[in-house]
Design a protein around this motif. Structure first.
Motif, mmCIF file in Angstrom:
data_model
loop_
_atom_site.group_PDB
_atom_site.id
_atom_site.type_symbol
_atom_site.label_atom_id
_atom_site.label_comp_id
_atom_site.label_asym_id
_atom_site.label_seq_id
_atom_site.Cartn_x
_atom_site.Cartn_y
_atom_site.Cartn_z
ATOM 1 N N SER A 183 9.354 -24.597 1.546
ATOM 2 C CA SER A 183 10.273 -25.392 0.731
ATOM 3 C C SER A 183 10.060 -25.139 -0.753
ATOM 4 O O SER A 183 11.018 -25.016 -1.521
ATOM 5 N N THR A 231 16.183 -34.700 6.546
ATOM 6 C CA THR A 231 16.595 -33.464 5.874
ATOM 7 C C THR A 231 17.892 -32.903 6.424
ATOM 8 O O THR A 231 18.791 -32.518 5.661
ATOM 9 N N TYR A 290 13.964 -23.195 7.576
ATOM 10 C CA TYR A 290 13.434 -22.795 6.269
ATOM 11 C C TYR A 290 13.094 -21.303 6.235
ATOM 12 O O TYR A 290 13.297 -20.632 5.219
ATOM 13 N N SER A 307 8.861 -31.599 2.719
ATOM 14 C CA SER A 307 9.833 -30.638 2.204
ATOM 15 C C SER A 307 10.461 -31.119 0.902
ATOM 16 O O SER A 307 10.646 -30.324 -0.033
ATOM 17 N N GLU A 308 10.773 -32.398 0.828
ATOM 18 C CA GLU A 308 11.369 -32.961 -0.383
ATOM 19 C C GLU A 308 10.413 -32.854 -1.568
ATOM 20 O O GLU A 308 10.792 -32.432 -2.668
ATOM 21 N N ALA A 342 9.861 -29.155 -2.609
ATOM 22 C CA ALA A 342 10.996 -28.614 -3.362
ATOM 23 C C ALA A 342 10.882 -28.975 -4.843
ATOM 24 O O ALA A 342 11.158 -28.154 -5.722
#
Length: 425
Positions: free
Chosen positions: A21, A59, A73, A311-312, A315
């Motif tokens: 990510s 997500t 991903y 992942s958030e 990022a």
């Protein structure tokens, strides 16, 4: 002979969900010279052995297995042409962002990175930390090792199972072992509450009639060559076994699910400041560590409950790393506000914020230290309470979060500290 020094813009250490990510976000932020270093022979990290569903609800708005989530991903990284070096172990990261790695293909390589993102994930707490009495026979596994044996290697560790610790991996393995024909006698947890998600307690234990013994622990392990039985006793408020409560459970396998630790040997050697609570790096609003240009995200920063949040967060770290690399030099120091955790809040990530550098909003994540019912999550700017939100239940196994607004902080230039706390009213 010293290896030649290679120059790269953004180097990502780790190719699991956080690393992927972060790499994608760095590329999409305009920094195309991105390199992923991964010690395994494939990308995806721990998700490759997590074949159960429950991933991606936040997500992707659908329920995926771990490999399916990782594949999304990986496909995006392939589409962008992000370079990755597999089978590559990072040995050292210097304070000036020189990454030393070794692989069978390239030997020792040294990379001067403009920015580094730490995404090494976490590891299971070892059994030695438990000081459990008894011998050290075969049949004792960490829950993650058992998960790999069953899901990747196709091997069943045992037939009669006891699980110590109610972390999410242990709960999931209780169900997985049951699916494979083993009998799980019980899950014992030394704390008076579970360390896992509520949904995993329901779906992995309750639905299969597996008892969860809170305030219980293993006090003896029987067997020399192979586990033959374990003795479980109730503990008091000081975590001491209560005499007379011992129960013997015949078994051939003991799985340990007693917590996860961020994988921070590289961070510590580099001189990164670590939190005594999370054991991960102390970071600011950009997820930048105490070393300029070195960022951290995912389970190496603090152990998450949902991969979607990993992942958030990653990022955001990747985008900030790209910005740092593009600026080519550290920004001037800016006024910084400390974020304090009090009143049942164990820690916050990040632990400080600069209103001048933050985005319009900042998500601050935290965990509580006990089970709280009908309490309020309150946020104070100095002595002024600016948020007061009631939560029906909060537990250590589930992450909480609050959102800070840049505009609110800029209106209060005299604020020197932010406090996140729990209140009864």
């Amino acid at each position: 002979m010293t290896a030649l020094l290679e120059n790269r813009s953004v180097v990502i250490v780790g190719g699991g969900p956080a690393g992927l990510s972060a790499a994608i976000a760095a590329y999409e932020a305009g920094e195309h010279d991105v390199l992923i270093l991964e010690r395994d022979t494939q990308l995806g990290g721990i998700l490759n052995q997590c074949i159960h569903n429950g991933f991606g609800l936040h997500t992707f708005k659908e329920e995926l297995t771990g490999p399916e989530y990782a594949a999304r991903y990986i496909a995006r990284a392939d589409e962008l042409g992000i370079e990755r070096r597999l089978g590559t172990m990072v040995m050292d990261i210097s304070a000036d962002r020189i990454v030393t790695a070794v692989s069978a293909e390239r030997g020792i390589t040294r990379i001067q990175a403009s920015a580094v993102v730490l995404a090494m994930g976490c590891r299971e707490r070892p059994r030695g930390a438990l000081a459990t009495p008894g011998y050290r026979p075969a049949g004792i596994y960490s829950a993650g090792t058992a998960q790999r044996l069953v899901n990747i290697e196709g091997e069943l560790p045992g037939r009669e199972v006891v699980i110590l610790g109610s972390g999410d991996i242990g709960l999931i393995m209780a169900r997985r072992m049951t699916f494979e024909g083993a009998h799980v006698a019980c899950v014992a947890e030394v704390m008076p509450y579970s360390g896992g998600l509520k949904r995993n307690i329901v779906q992995c234990l309750d639905d299969f009639g597996i008892p969860l013994l809170l305030s219980h622990t293993v006090v003896d392990i029987e067997g020399r060559d192979r586990v033959e039985a374990v003795v479980i006793a109730e503990v008091d408020e000081r975590m001491k076994p209560i005499p007379g409560t011992e129960v013997r459970y015949p078994c051939d396998t003991l799985l340990l699910s007693v917590g996860l630790l961020p994988e921070n040997e590289l961070s510590r050697a580099a001189g990164v400041e670590l939190s005594p609570v999370t054991r991960g790096p102390v970071v600011n609003e950009s997820l930048e560590t105490s070393i300029p240009g070195v960022f951290a995200c995912g389970n190496v920063l603090h152990v998450h409950d949902l991969v979607d949040y990993v992942s958030e967060e990653a990022a955001a770290a990747g985008a900030c790393a790209a910005k740092y690399a593009q600026e080519a030099q550290a920004a001037e120091p800016a006024p910084r506000i400390t974020i304090n955790a009090k009143g049942g809040v164990r820690y916050t990530v990040p632990s400080s914020v600069s209103p001048d550098r933050m985005d319009d909003t900042l998500t601050v994540r935290f965990r509580v230290g006990n089970v709280y019912r009908d309490h309020y999550v309150s946020v104070y700017y100095g002595d002024e309470r600016v948020q007061h939100r009631k939560k029906r239940v909060m537990a250590p196994g589930e992450m909480e979060q609050v959102t800070l607004k840049r505009a609110d902080l800029l209106k209060r230039p005299d604020v020197s500290s932010i406090t996140i706390t729990l209140e009864e009213e």
